[in-house]
Design an enzyme around this catalytic site. Structure first.
Site, PDB file in Angstrom:
ATOM      1  CD  GLU A   1      -1.231  -2.289   2.260  1.00  0.00           C
ATOM      2  OE1 GLU A   1      -2.009  -2.923   2.987  1.00  0.00           O
ATOM      3  OE2 GLU A   1       0.000  -2.518   2.213  1.00  0.00           O
TER       4      GLU A   1
ATOM      5  CB  CYS B   1      -0.890   0.587   5.121  1.00  0.00           C
ATOM      6  SG  CYS B   1       0.755  -0.049   4.721  1.00  0.00           S
TER       7      CYS B   1
END
Length: 165
Positions: A88, A117
């Site tokens: 991510e 993330c």
């Protein structure tokens, strides 16, 4: 000339299509524990991709082994010990490097995000996260919900590619 009988081919939905792409991106992972792939999509267009792996120019876990395994660190904890940048994070970083606006986009990721993330997803303006596997961080899922991010689970995509030659 007779037309051919309709085949049993099933065209994938958009979610299936993009999740299969994220799974393909995960094949580039250099992590020994989890192969994670992410893509960021806006208006049915892929903007960026990312997989979990070491930073540019440094040795990865294929070369060095997994420090987290050596130290017996449980999955979902002590992220700072890991050499890898999460999928991510890499997808969001690529948008920044290339000047791509990802605000209002959807992230397709093989795993739900960790807390680090999740915070990046919120501040990047990503509105939806689609995944098929839960990463070991329940607090991150609660955080995304609190921030108004739509977290959607879909089935793991079929690992075959089906097309006519």
């Amino acid at each position: 000339m007779k037309s051919e009988k309709k085949s049993e081919y099933k065209r994938p939905t958009w979610d299936e299509y993009f999740m299969k792409m994220a799974s393909l991106v995960a094949e580039r992972s250099t992590c020994l524990r989890h192969h994670v792939g992410a893509i960021i999509v806006k208006k049915k267009r892929v903007l960026t991709t990312g997989y979990n792996g070491a930073a540019k120019g440094v040795k990865d876990c294929f070369e060095l082994g997994c420090l987290r395994d050596e130290l017996e660190i449980e999955s979902g904890t002590r992220h700072e010990i890991c050499r890898a940048i999460h999928a991510e994070q890499n997808a969001i970083i690529q948008a920044g490097v290339h000047g791509i606006n990802i605000s209002g986009s959807t992230m397709y990721c093989t795993h739900t995000p960790c807390m680090i993330c999740a915070k990046m997803i919120v501040n990047a303006g990503i509105k939806d996260v689609v995944s098929y596997h839960d990463y070991a961080d329940e607090e991150a899922r609660k955080f995304l919900k609190e921030a108004g991010i739509n977290l959607m689970k879909v089935p793991k995509p079929d690992s075959t590619i089906d097309f006519k030659d």
